[in-house]
Structures are given as structure tokens and as C-alpha cells.
Design an enzyme around this catalytic site. Sequence first.
Site, PDB file in Angstrom:
ATOM      1  N   HIS A 277       0.817  -1.221   0.000  1.00 35.68           N
ATOM      2  CA  HIS A 277       0.000   0.000   0.000  1.00 35.68           C
ATOM      3  C   HIS A 277       0.843   1.260   0.000  1.00 35.68           C
ATOM      4  O   HIS A 277       0.354   2.340  -0.325  1.00 35.68           O
ATOM      5  CB  HIS A 277      -0.932  -0.002   1.216  1.00 35.68           C
ATOM      6  CG  HIS A 277      -2.015  -1.022   1.100  1.00 35.68           C
ATOM      7  ND1 HIS A 277      -3.277  -0.719   0.665  1.00 35.68           N
ATOM      8  CD2 HIS A 277      -2.013  -2.366   1.306  1.00 35.68           C
ATOM      9  CE1 HIS A 277      -4.012  -1.822   0.627  1.00 35.68           C
ATOM     10  NE2 HIS A 277      -3.263  -2.840   1.020  1.00 35.68           N
TER      11      HIS A 277
ATOM     12  N   ASP B 139       3.406   9.429  -0.837  1.00 30.60           N
ATOM     13  CA  ASP B 139       2.227   8.668  -0.435  1.00 30.60           C
ATOM     14  C   ASP B 139       2.016   7.561  -1.455  1.00 30.60           C
ATOM     15  O   ASP B 139       2.172   7.795  -2.657  1.00 30.60           O
ATOM     16  CB  ASP B 139       0.997   9.597  -0.442  1.00 30.60           C
ATOM     17  CG  ASP B 139       0.009   9.280   0.674  1.00 30.60           C
ATOM     18  OD1 ASP B 139      -0.071   8.107   1.076  1.00 30.60           O
ATOM     19  OD2 ASP B 139      -0.673  10.207   1.134  1.00 30.60           O
TER      20      ASP B 139
END
Length: 458
Positions: free
Chosen positions: A157, A365
Site C-alpha cells: 500500500h 504517499d
Amino acid sequence: MGRLVVVSNRLADPRKASAGGLAVALADALNRTGGLWFGWSGNVIEGSTSSDGALHIQQAGKVTLAAMDLSRQDHDSYYLGFSNGVLWPVFHYRLDLAHFEAGYIGGYRRVNQLFARQLKTLLRPGDIIWVHDYHLIPLAAELRALGCQNRIGFFLHIPMPPQLIFAAIPQHAWLMKCFFDYDLVGFQTEADLLHFFRYAMAEAGAENPAPGCLKAYGRHLHAGAFPIGIDVDEFASLTHGREARDMYERMRQGYARRNLLLGVERLDYSKGLPQRIKAFRQLLLRYPENLGKTTLVQIASPSREVLGSYNGLLQELESLCGSINGDYGELDWMPVRYMHRSVARKRLPGLYRAARVALVTPLRDGMNLVAKEFIAAQDPADPGVLVLSRFAGAAAQLKEALLVNPYDVHGMADNIETALRMPLAERQQRHQKLLGRIREQDVHWWHERFLAALDNLH
Ligand code: GDG
């Protein structure tokens, strides 16, 4: 396809909508077919050195939840130590914040071994196993060591760092070898995939016999980019729920004559919060017409606060926000509203919808789901504008956002001003395209595509 078995560090009850983005995504995959979700219970047992591995099993609709407690020592070395003190900072390019303590790796291995041992007792021959995130990179290797021959996929992720940054982890070679015990490894973006391939070929001598395939350590590994999405319809329907409408009305009344800038995230150094607050100060300095008219509402929900690197951040933020309010605030206008608390999930869409501009400006991110939630919550007739960091994985898809460099606070201030002044027709056009993109690659698309790829491997 066989029964789906999801393994992640934490579990959530898939029947509850209060869970966050990842929990919602995984619950959706599991609810469709039924299956097993395995992970840490969130409980830490004080006073014992090793985790006893006792399983707490409960049924949540069609999904069986199997959770394990961790001893204090295992939790501190596996979760706080290696996962969040080494892997999280390094994978977000923050070598300066990594704590390469020799003792952490033992706990990381021990907990992965324990997960493997306990999970193995619950597995059936045709099960498809889907492991999530950096806490569990060695899980497939530990399962294989116990004789598990099931198909196993892994999804990262967070970002995959470039070769030389990854190579700073003392155990980097071992970690890479562990990846090769999976059948399929998924990343958020093509850039992450490229970093993985470059490292594997340069440092592990991997061959690339076919597109998306690597061969090393006597095994074939498939890898691809599978950008995670949100459940757009579920989020849009939350937007029309009572709690969200209530929040929207309160914000609209409270800020009737003001422009609302909004930031929402876990308090984390990867999210670029100090740079964002500095950009807001620059906005007030360079574009003084915003004085008295524009307010930044920043929600920073508490996260991993026992780690030292997070405490410094909290203090820095409080001081930056306090000094803007002290320098520019009026009796009837505070420039920054900063909340170190979380907002209930059902209320969040109302907050997004009331904002004129969302500031989603992480330094790095994996994807960033807040950017996608903001788009889903907008009124298409009068949508807000998304200011998005080019270093969020989401920037590869959301090209109609105003893309910014979060390290350039002056450039960010200029882009925020552009967002505030954007004419309605342009806002509508950009929003329509962005909404199309998050619908096309939503959370259902994400897990269907990953699981189909895992199922179809030869
Ligand atoms: C990791 C990767 C990747 C935030 N504040 C509140 C709140 N949230 C919810 C948001 C969103 C979720 O938390 C955050 O998701 P992000 O994707 O933005 O970030 P991470 O937590 O760092 O997640 C990331 C993600 O995994 C999925 O693959 O996109 O890159 O770092 O859903 O809404 N929720 C509530 N109150 C808050 O105050 N209820």
C-alpha cells in the site's frame, strides 16, 4: 476461484461502515464471496515476553475473523520497531527518520512466523491468500517453509523506494528474497513497479523472462501496478446521509462569508503538514485579499504517537498554526482551525463537500484515498478544487487536479490562490473528468483485477 483469505496487520468488522479506507476495500472483497480475514487483534498483552498465538475467532456475516494478540515485546519490535521505525520511513524516502536498531528484525520475523503457524492451521487446499502491506513481507516465505502451496499474492500500500534507498535497510537482500515467495506482487503505481524491477535486476540478479515477470532464487514472480480506488457509490451515498448533511450545513453556516480550505489526514510526517501550513502563511502574505476571508481547517487524526518522530511533528504543527493565528488572526476570524482529533467517517463527506479547496499535499504517499474521497463528495454543479501533491500515487491518475510540489511552499501558495479563483466552468470540467477517473478504477475494479491476475497465473 477458491476461498479468499485476506491477511493484514489489523482487522476490521466488515459489517461496519465506520472503518477506514483500506478496511472498507478489503471488507468489500470478502463480503462478496465470504472468506477468512486474519491479523492482529490490536491487543497488546503486558508482562509476557512472547505472544501465545491464541486465536480469537468470530463470524461477521459471511466473513470469519481470526485475530491474534501480541505480547508487549513482539508488538514493540515488530510493529513499532521494524514496521514503523524502519520500513515506513525508508519506503517514504525518509532515511533520516529510520531507526536501524539491530533488535527489531528478530521481532518482525518472530511475529511473521507466528502469523504463518497460526494461519496454516486454518487453511484449506484451494484457498487463495492475499497478504497486505509492509508489516507482512516475509509471510509467504514463512508459510512456504511450513509446506503451504497455496497461491499467495501481496499488495504494497505504501511506495516502493528506488534501489539505493531500499538498499539502505540492513536486511534489504533478505526482504527482496522474501518477495519471491509470493506468486503475484502488486504496487500502487507504475513508478513503484519500476523501482522494484530495477532493484531485483540490479541487486538480486533477477531475469525478466516476460513482461511483468521476474525470475530469481529459482522462482518466478509476477508483479504489476494495481492502483487502489474507493467505493465511489458508497461514499457518494454517505454524502447524502443525515450526519454528512448535518456537518455540511454547520460548516456552511459557520463559514458563510469565507472560503474554506481543508486538509484531512492521519498525523504523519509523510503527509507534508508543516509545508502545507507554511504555504498557507505564504498565501496570506502574497495574496492579502485572503485576510479575513479564507480559513484553513486541518484535521490531523492521532496516529502512532508513541514513536518519537511523531511527537516532534505535533509540536511543530501546533507552533506553526499558533503563530499564523497570532500574527494574522482577528477577533472574528482565525486563519487556521487545527484539530488533533478524528472526525466520524459518516460526517467526513459533509466536511469535504463544504470545502472550496482540498489540500492533499503529502511529501510521499502510496496512493492517498482522501483525494479520491474529496472528489466523490463534491456537488457536480458547484465542485471544490483538488490541490494534489505530485508525489502522491494518486497524481498518476488524477491529472485534472492542480498538481503541486509540496517542498515548494511559494509554488503551493500560488496554486492555492489559482484554486480559490478558478471559474465555475473550469471547476466543473475538471471535476467531471476526475469523477470519471475514480469511477473507472474504483475499489471493486482494484480487487477484481488483482484477484483475477492472481487466479489466472500459470
Ligand atoms: C495507506 C497509504 C494508501 C483520515 N482522517 C480521518 C479519517 N481518515 C481516513 C480517510 C481515508 C483513510 O483514513 C486514509 O487513507 P490514505 O490513503 O489517505 O492514507 P493512509 O492511512 O496513509 O493509507 C496510502 C492507503 O494505504 C490505501 O492503499 O492510499 O498511500 O499510506 O479513508 O478518510 N477517517 C475518519 N476520520 C478522520 O479524521 N473517519
